[in-house]
Scaffold this active site. Structure first.
Site, PDB file in Angstrom:
ATOM      1  N   GLY A  34       0.831  -1.205   0.000  1.00  0.00           N
ATOM      2  CA  GLY A  34       0.000   0.000   0.000  1.00  0.00           C
ATOM      3  C   GLY A  34       0.854   1.237   0.000  1.00  0.00           C
ATOM      4  O   GLY A  34       2.090   1.172  -0.094  1.00  0.00           O
ATOM      5  N   ASP A  46      -7.862   5.948   5.385  1.00  0.00           N
ATOM      6  CA  ASP A  46      -7.695   5.111   4.191  1.00  0.00           C
ATOM      7  C   ASP A  46      -8.507   3.829   4.332  1.00  0.00           C
ATOM      8  O   ASP A  46      -7.990   2.722   4.201  1.00  0.00           O
ATOM      9  CB  ASP A  46      -6.218   4.788   3.960  1.00  0.00           C
ATOM     10  CG  ASP A  46      -5.955   4.269   2.548  1.00  0.00           C
ATOM     11  OD1 ASP A  46      -6.840   4.434   1.680  1.00  0.00           O
ATOM     12  OD2 ASP A  46      -4.874   3.691   2.316  1.00  0.00           O
ATOM     13  N   SER A  71       1.549   3.180   2.382  1.00  0.00           N
ATOM     14  CA  SER A  71       2.377   3.384   3.565  1.00  0.00           C
ATOM     15  C   SER A  71       3.484   2.348   3.701  1.00  0.00           C
ATOM     16  O   SER A  71       4.331   2.477   4.586  1.00  0.00           O
ATOM     17  CB  SER A  71       1.502   3.349   4.827  1.00  0.00           C
ATOM     18  OG  SER A  71       0.802   2.125   4.911  1.00  0.00           O
ATOM     19  N   GLY A  72       3.488   1.322   2.850  1.00  0.00           N
ATOM     20  CA  GLY A  72       4.561   0.348   2.944  1.00  0.00           C
ATOM     21  C   GLY A  72       4.179  -1.016   2.401  1.00  0.00           C
ATOM     22  O   GLY A  72       3.066  -1.224   1.895  1.00  0.00           O
TER      23      GLY A  72
END
Length: 797
Positions: free
Chosen positions: A520, A631, A522-523
């Site tokens: 995603g 999110d 964020s990582g």
């Protein structure tokens, strides 16, 4: 050390342990002493204890508490006899007299509390498994019970009646009586009231609304309420709620806290900590008296609730906000010497000396100027289409909220205004100046027998030596056991619940990050097996701009969040530039994967909708830290082995760039295309309603099986056109007829018609309300969504 000696030590320890078992009853003529730590009553199931509980230096109250300590070593007290008059730590006793009267004596002389009961027959005091402390005859007649005189807590099966009142503590962590009360009013409505140092007012339910408008009924005068063992609360005025972890199992308590809010707590047995499973008020600043007079209460994601003095005012007591602020000026009655200062989005509720409709602001100011006692005006635009003018003689219950559109005008001296900042002054409590007020009592010290005292200290010394020897034996055995390193690592998680991993550990656990299970913004998430054989999801955060201290502060927030519908965080890594989080592994992956694999029937989908709503409601309104997800999408809703949903990646928007949060605005757009609320695009204030919008889109996707980007439909000319997802669903619903039912046209074909039509329509209507584009305030809160869906959860599928 020989095995026989070790056996003797273990036997001695066990015998001492079992000898300390205390019965649940106390009979006539007996007493419990404050000086004997073993003088306690314990319920038959050993869940509750009753005895002298320390509340200060050499100060004790007779109380009932949960026997097992919490993670920090404290106990949860559920009842106190003398919360406002503690007894001394010497010679104080609880005695059951032969007359049948139960008394609490301070230092053996002054009676501070008594049941005022009499009985010629045999009586006993018993602690029941419900935590009810009951004085009854051997025939079963109840003379007195603690459930009839609660303090700040209501327990399962304990009735709240017209004769009982819950009173909050004075401060968080304190025990003396505070300012807030839960009680049945004379109109048969269950209410919350603030009884302050100088004023008193009702603040829940909203006092300006009629009972019917708040879902209450005043027609029943029985005035009873009860919390059952399943986590359901029902009141005779039709008010009711359910715990988010509804069902048998968790130990629960409902408490009116020191901040004036009612909260239902559930005990997490593994972590030995209480979690909030329901609360009455989600906006804490509307609680009356929370900041005192001449001050403003505001709420932010970073600091929570805070109190500030108005311009030109100073705190009256730097250790206690309930005293409020006082003016640092003399307000003149000369109109030329005063001026009105406008405060947008500010409301001061109550204490109006004048009220008028359909007047101009200038007229309202003129009325205030003519009255020396007027301190300001509230000028509001009503829903009926005219302006309302309120003349204030006191500035109480002030709070600032962006959801309140009307301004407040406060009268201040014109001459001194330049010397006072026109903004609200932030003031911090000075906890270093807190003082302890001693009880106004004197005691005569009794003569002590020196020989007896010496023998007592000698016995204690011998016992201490034996205990040290026993602990040393256990230490030697522990050190000599094979595989002690594995044991130490395994028990570290049990003891702390949240572990700091090294980067090498996680690299080894994930086989050099070789098995990717998710990705995603964020990582990247990898599958791994920890040293204690637990399968974990290891997320490598893509942004590592934070310092270690800031990262750890944010991670600790996520680590404290605990809910059955939130992914559990097991630990983290902060090493050099590496920032990793370790989660529990979910066997069935994400909701997105399952929507495309045809594995979800209707029952699973409804349970996913309800569970996801519960998790988000906890983040928004029930946990002690205010967290926006930012999110919400099918990829961030994970399913365990039983397809129960758990929301993942919560708090990461705050974790990665918390410095970008400033008064509910973010430094950059967050989320995923198709699920993002309009507020992101139009640079509007970001609130929890952005998550509500995303939830609505996810639910529509789960119902229809279609993605949120758009829907291809045939126009009147036979050409394919792209339609907005939400608009398409709404058009189908609005254009429905008896011959053309709309639900069949939008439902996912993979369900083969196997679904409950009524509940499917309900879910779609709720989702459409959540995904309202025009007015974010029209979107419901997640707790309201839970309430609506819970009403249909237990229906037959």
């Amino acid at each position: 050390m020989s095995a026989p000696f070790l056996f003797i030590c273990l036997s001695l320890a066990l015998s001492l342990s079992f000898s300390s078992l205390t019965p649940s009853t106390m009979r006539k003529g007996s007493s419990l002493s404050v000086e004997k730590s073993g003088d306690v009553l314990i319920s038959a199931d050993r869940i509750f204890s009753a005895g002298f509980y320390p509340v200060g230096d050499d100060a004790y109250c007779f109380a009932v508490w949960f026997s097992k300590a919490l993670y920090d070593g404290s106990h949860s007290v559920v009842w106190m006899a003398n919360r406002d008059q503690p007894v001394n730590g010497r010679y104080s006793k609880l005695s059951l007299l032969k007359t049948g009267n139960l008394i609490l004596s301070d230092a053996g002389r002054l009676t501070l509390w008594a049941t005022e009961t009499t009985s010629a027959s045999s009586v006993q005091l018993q602690l029941y498994n419900t935590a009810n402390l009951v004085l009854h005859t051997l025939e079963g007649k109840i003379l007195w019970q603690s459930f009839d005189s609660p303090t700040d807590t209501l327990l399962p099966q304990q009735l709240l009646t017209k004769d009982t009142i819950l009173v909050s503590s004075r401060s968080q962590g304190g025990y003396s009586s505070g300012f807030y009360k839960l009680y049945f009013d004379d109109d048969n409505i269950l209410r919350l009231r603030f009884d302050g140092l100088e004023t008193s007012s009702i603040y829940w339910p909203k006092p300006w609304q009629r009972p019917a408008e708040t879902g209450r009924s005043a027609s029943n005068n029985s005035r009873t309420a009860v919390l059952d063992t399943y986590g359901r609360f029902k009141s005779s005025d039709d008010f009711q709620f359910s715990s988010v972890d509804l069902g048998m199992g968790p130990k629960r308590r409902m408490t009116i806290d020191a901040d004036g809010n009612i909260r239902l707590y559930s005990l997490d047995e593994r972590r030995r900590a209480w979690t909030i499973s329901w609360q009455a008020i989600s906006t804490p600043c509307v609680i009356h008296g929370i900041c005192g007079a001449n001050s403003l209460c505001s709420y932010t994601a970073e600091t929570g609730r805070r109190c500030n003095c108005l311009p030109g005012h100073k705190m009256r007591n730097h250790t206690d906000w309930s005293y409020g602020c006082e003016p640092d000026f003399n307000l003149s009655c000369n109109n030329e010497e005063v001026v009105f200062v406008k405060f947008p989005h500010v409301e001061f509720y109550g204490y109006d000396i004048w009220y008028s409709r359909n007047q101009t602001l200038e007229w309202c100011e003129e009325i205030c100027l003519q009255l020396c006692s007027c301190k300001g005006i509230q000028y509001k635009f009503s829903k009926d289409g005219y302006y309302l003018c309120y003349i204030k003689t006191q500035l109480l219950n002030g709070h600032r909220s962006l959801g309140f559109d009307n301004p407040m005008y406060i009268k201040l001296p014109r001459a001194n205004l330049s010397s006072h900042d026109k903004t609200v002054q932030e003031v911090q409590l000075d906890c270093s100046r807190l003082v302890t007020v001693p009880l106004d009592r004197t005691y005569t010290k009794k003569h002590e027998n020196v020989t007896v005292k010496f023998m007592l200290w000698f016995a204690r010394g011998c016992g201490g030596i034996e205990i040290i020897g026993f602990l040393f034996v256990l230490y030697v055995l522990y050190r000599n056991r094979e595989g002690s390193g594995v044991i130490e690592k395994g028990y570290l998680h049990i003891a702390m619940g949240f572990k700091r991993f090294t980067y090498a550990e996680l690299k080894k656990a994930s086989r050099n990050f070789s098995v990717e299970i998710g990705r995603g913004g964020s990582g990247v998430v990898y599958k791994g097996t920890l040293s204690d054989n637990r399968v974990a999801a290891i997320k490598c955060l893509s942004e590592a701009s934070q310092g270690e201290a800031e990262f750890l502060a944010e991670v600790s927030t996520i680590g404290r969040l605990n809910h059955m519908n939130l992914i559990e965080t097991w630990g983290y890594c902060a090493e050099g530039k590496h920032r990793l989080l370790v989660y529990e592994y979910m066997e069935h992956g994400s909701l997105a994967e399952n929507l495309t694999s045809n594995t979800l029937d209707w029952k699973k989908r409804f349970e996913i909708a309800l569970g996801t709503a519960k998790g988000l409601a906890y983040l928004h309104e029930e946990c002690l830290e205010w967290v926006l997800h930012c999110d919400v999408k099918p990829q961030n809703i994970l399913l365990d082995s039983n397809y129960h949903p758990k929301v993942a990646d919560f708090g990461l928007s705050k974790l990665l760039n918390r410095g970008g949060i400033d008064n509910s605005s973010f430094s950059r757009i967050r989320g995923t295309r198709g699920y993002m609320a309009p507020e992101w695009v139009f640079n509007l204030p970001i609130t929890s309603k952005v998550d509500v919008y995303s939830y609505g889109i996810v639910m529509l996707e789960m119902v229809t099986g279609r993605g949120p980007i758009g829907v291809q439909t045939m126009d009147d000319n036979g050409m394919m056109e792209q339609r907005r997802f939400v608009a398409w669903v709404r058009e189908k619903m609005d254009g429905a007829t008896e011959n053309a039912p709309w639900i069949e046209e939008i439902v996912d074909r993979n369900m083969d018609g196997e679904y409950d039509k009524g509940k499917m329509e309900l879910l779609v209507r709720v989702a459409l309300q959540c995904a309202d584009q025009q007015d974010k305030d029209a979107r419901p809160t997640m707790s309201k969504v839970v309430e609506v869906l819970l009403g249909h959860e237990n229906d037959d599928f």
